[in-house]
Design a protein around this motif. Structure first.
Motif, PDB file in Angstrom:
ATOM      1  N   TYR A 101     -11.393   0.663  15.184  1.00  0.00           N
ATOM      2  CA  TYR A 101     -10.174   1.015  13.896  1.00  0.00           C
ATOM      3  C   TYR A 101     -11.467   1.909  12.475  1.00  0.00           C
ATOM      4  O   TYR A 101     -10.965   2.295  11.887  1.00  0.00           O
ATOM      5  N   ARG A 187      -9.736  -1.179   8.532  1.00  0.00           N
ATOM      6  CA  ARG A 187      -8.498  -0.410   9.245  1.00  0.00           C
ATOM      7  C   ARG A 187      -7.835  -1.545  10.152  1.00  0.00           C
ATOM      8  O   ARG A 187      -9.498  -2.272  10.645  1.00  0.00           O
ATOM      9  N   ASN A 190      -2.435  -0.150  13.314  1.00  0.00           N
ATOM     10  CA  ASN A 190      -0.650   0.200  13.055  1.00  0.00           C
ATOM     11  C   ASN A 190       0.176  -1.065  12.646  1.00  0.00           C
ATOM     12  O   ASN A 190       0.837  -1.954  11.776  1.00  0.00           O
ATOM     13  N   GLY A 193      -2.150  -4.175  10.551  1.00  0.00           N
ATOM     14  CA  GLY A 193      -2.494  -3.930   9.048  1.00  0.00           C
ATOM     15  C   GLY A 193      -0.557  -4.153   8.717  1.00  0.00           C
ATOM     16  O   GLY A 193      -0.692  -4.679   7.525  1.00  0.00           O
ATOM     17  N   LYS A 197      -0.402  -7.201   5.851  1.00  0.00           N
ATOM     18  CA  LYS A 197       0.324  -6.324   4.385  1.00  0.00           C
ATOM     19  C   LYS A 197       1.509  -7.906   4.240  1.00  0.00           C
ATOM     20  O   LYS A 197       1.852  -7.919   2.735  1.00  0.00           O
ATOM     21  N   GLN A 222      -6.556  -0.102   4.843  1.00  0.00           N
ATOM     22  CA  GLN A 222      -5.411   0.249   6.498  1.00  0.00           C
ATOM     23  C   GLN A 222      -5.633   1.966   5.474  1.00  0.00           C
ATOM     24  O   GLN A 222      -5.594   2.862   6.315  1.00  0.00           O
ATOM     25  N   TRP A 223      -3.749   2.338   5.786  1.00  0.00           N
ATOM     26  CA  TRP A 223      -2.915   3.474   5.204  1.00  0.00           C
ATOM     27  C   TRP A 223      -4.403   4.062   4.448  1.00  0.00           C
ATOM     28  O   TRP A 223      -4.092   5.769   4.017  1.00  0.00           O
TER      29      TRP A 223
END
Length: 277
Positions: A101, A187, A190, A193, A197, A222-223
């Motif tokens: 990642y 990262r 998804n 993540g 959050k 992350q993003w």
């Protein structure tokens, strides 16, 4: 321990970072098994004290480990790197999932940097021997002007660098204590993540920023951790002397929150004080 040796005092050193990620139940579980908790972060001590714990803040043990860090001149001499070379050290992974990642994003960002700064060279310390082949293959895929180093040369690779691109973790503090500017990224998958959050309770995740609860090093998570953004922030920090000086001033402030040298002695004394007379 509680069941079989109920009279034996228990010290918790070093506790999980529940003050960053915890639920109240997790916090209480830690306090229930601890007669004394030895905190390494000031906000950690405050958090557990407010939860009703018997807490002593002793400081961070890296203050002892890196009390006299290697200099850039020494590191470059030992690695046979010239004084005028532009060096960026990449720290992509200490866990298997980080190869999946984090490393591709970090190495693609490095490739972007190399395209804009053709003289830049990369050092990549390999944290585990099992990772070497995969890291080497990735560096070749992105055509990086890179040199892989063994874990034993990890501190030399940091000290020799003009900039470190770093995954979030304790290594952030090592880099800061060695006075090397850095960019922090991380990262996950998804799904993980999204969960992270929801449960992270603090504004920051890098230990450097957590020490003072302010932005000392840039965090791209992350993003937001795209090759484009990581390379842009890294190039700015590599070439902008004002930004570099500002970060080094932040490091100096952070050191004060890490305590004085002698952390391990203080921790040992706190534990010895718990022994029965």
């Amino acid at each position: 321990m509680r069941e079989h040796l109920p009279q034996t005092p228990i010290a918790y050193y070093i506790a999980p970072q529940q003050w960053v990620f915890s639920t109240k139940r997790d916090t209480q579980n830690i306090l229930d098994i601890s007669d004394k908790l030895l905190a390494i972060f000031p906000d950690e001590a405050t958090y557990y004290e407010q939860a009703g714990g018997n807490v002593r803040w002793v400081g961070h043990p890296l203050m002892d480990i890196l009390a006299d860090p290697m200099t850039k001149v020494q590191a470059r001499s030992e690695l046979k790197i010239t004084e005028d070379a532009q060096i960026v050290t990449l720290l992509p992974a200490s866990r298997k999932q980080e190869l999946r990642y984090i490393m591709p994003v970090m190495f693609e960002a490095a490739a972007y940097m190399q395209a804009k700064q053709p003289k830049v060279r990369f050092l990549i310390p390999v944290s585990l021997p099992d990772f070497r082949d995969e890291i080497l293959a990735a560096a070749d895929t992105y055509e990086l002007n890179a040199r892989l180093l063994d874990k034993a040369d990890g501190q030399r690779a940091i000290a020799a660098a003009d900039l470190v691109i770093n995954k979030s973790g304790t290594a952030n503090l090592e880099v800061a204590l060695m006075d090397v500017p850095q960019v922090v990224m991380y990262r996950l998958s998804n799904l993980t993540g999204i969960v992270a959050k929801l449960i992270v309770k603090t504004e920051f995740v890098s230990p450097v920023n957590l020490m003072e609860n302010q932005s000392i090093v840039p965090e791209l998570l992350q993003w937001d951790a795209t090759p484009e953004s990581v390379s842009q922030v890294s190039l700015e920090l590599l070439t902008d002397e004002d930004k570099r000086r500002e970060m080094l001033a932040g490091y100096a402030q952070m050191r004060q929150a890490m305590g004085e040298v002698g952390v391990c002695d203080r921790a040992a004394n706190e534990i010895l004080d718990m022994l029965p007379d």
